[in-house]
Scaffold this motif. Sequence first.
Motif, short mmCIF file in Angstrom:
data_model
loop_
_atom_site.label_atom_id
_atom_site.label_comp_id
_atom_site.label_asym_id
_atom_site.label_seq_id
_atom_site.Cartn_x
_atom_site.Cartn_y
_atom_site.Cartn_z
N THR A 138 -15.29 11.36 4.32
CA THR A 138 -14.56 12.07 5.82
C THR A 138 -13.81 13.28 5.19
OG1 THR A 138 -15.62 9.69 6.89
CG2 THR A 138 -13.96 11.65 7.93
N GLU A 139 -13.77 14.53 5.40
CA GLU A 139 -12.86 15.28 5.46
C GLU A 139 -11.61 14.96 6.10
OE1 GLU A 139 -13.00 20.19 6.27
OE2 GLU A 139 -14.90 19.33 6.38
N VAL A 140 -10.58 15.27 5.76
CA VAL A 140 -8.91 15.26 5.86
C VAL A 140 -9.12 16.30 7.33
CG1 VAL A 140 -7.11 15.04 6.05
CG2 VAL A 140 -8.35 14.49 4.52
N PRO A 141 -9.22 16.56 8.27
CA PRO A 141 -8.48 17.66 8.69
C PRO A 141 -7.68 18.11 9.46
CG PRO A 141 -8.34 15.30 10.30
CD PRO A 141 -8.83 15.12 9.13
N ARG A 142 -7.57 19.36 9.12
CA ARG A 142 -6.67 20.28 8.62
C ARG A 142 -6.57 21.43 10.34
NH1 ARG A 142 -7.42 23.34 2.66
NH2 ARG A 142 -9.19 24.88 4.05
#
Length: 270
Positions: A138-142
């Motif tokens: 899962t892409e880590v949100p930023r």
Amino acid sequence: MAFTKSSVRDKEGRRNKDGAGSGTWDMIRTLLYAGLIAIFVRTFLFESFNIPSGSMIPTLLVGDYLFVAKYEYGYSRFSLPFSPDLFEGRIMSQVPHRGDVAVFRFTQDTSIDYIKRIVGLPGDHVQMRGGELYLNGTEVPRTDEGDSVASDENGTRMQGRRYEEALPGSAGHGPVAHQILKLTSDGPYNNTPDYVVPAGYFFAMGDNRDDSADSRFMGTEPEDLGFVPMQNLVGHAKFIFFSIDERHPLWQVWEWPVEIRWSRIVNWVH
């Protein structure tokens, strides 16, 4: 009983001598106690470190001085002064949390202290794709926070983008929001294999993502960090107690007050 003058002087001389000796011993004993307390605090509670490089910009700057809590992860031989090889593993061991900024011993030379952010725990999948961090697929949100300019330990100017990244929580802890600096999205270390963290290890990264020798470097070169054994943990970075921007030569004492980063003193490390 009568005393002669000479006998009175002898008794007074002995009293004065005894008093001076007692005062000296009290001072030595006080210094000894203070030293033992300092050793106890440094070994089991807190140790101070300074930041010599720019790998953790913008969270930590070159010239920051901080306290590290040693009790949070338990104790290994690296918790002790001079790191004597008395035992293996950790005593009272606690697994760190994702997002912790931790001090640990370098995998290739355990006489060197490193400081990075713990990104992956045992069993986690960690990967960079096009400059984006993925954790367990899962892409880590930023969140983009705009342009950022910083200088490293060599005075090299780095211009990039600052982001607020939110690492997922672990062991009952919620997400950890923290700042990162991105200079580019290209290169092999912005496009990595899918690393799986082994049992007993963690995956560490610098917040200055494109100027950090961290766990993405998995080769056999002397500077490669790779996965870090839990045994190498020293402690959890807690707060900055002093910070100085050493732009001027040490002998220019009149510049010292303007070099102090007053706004960073007594700041928690996030």
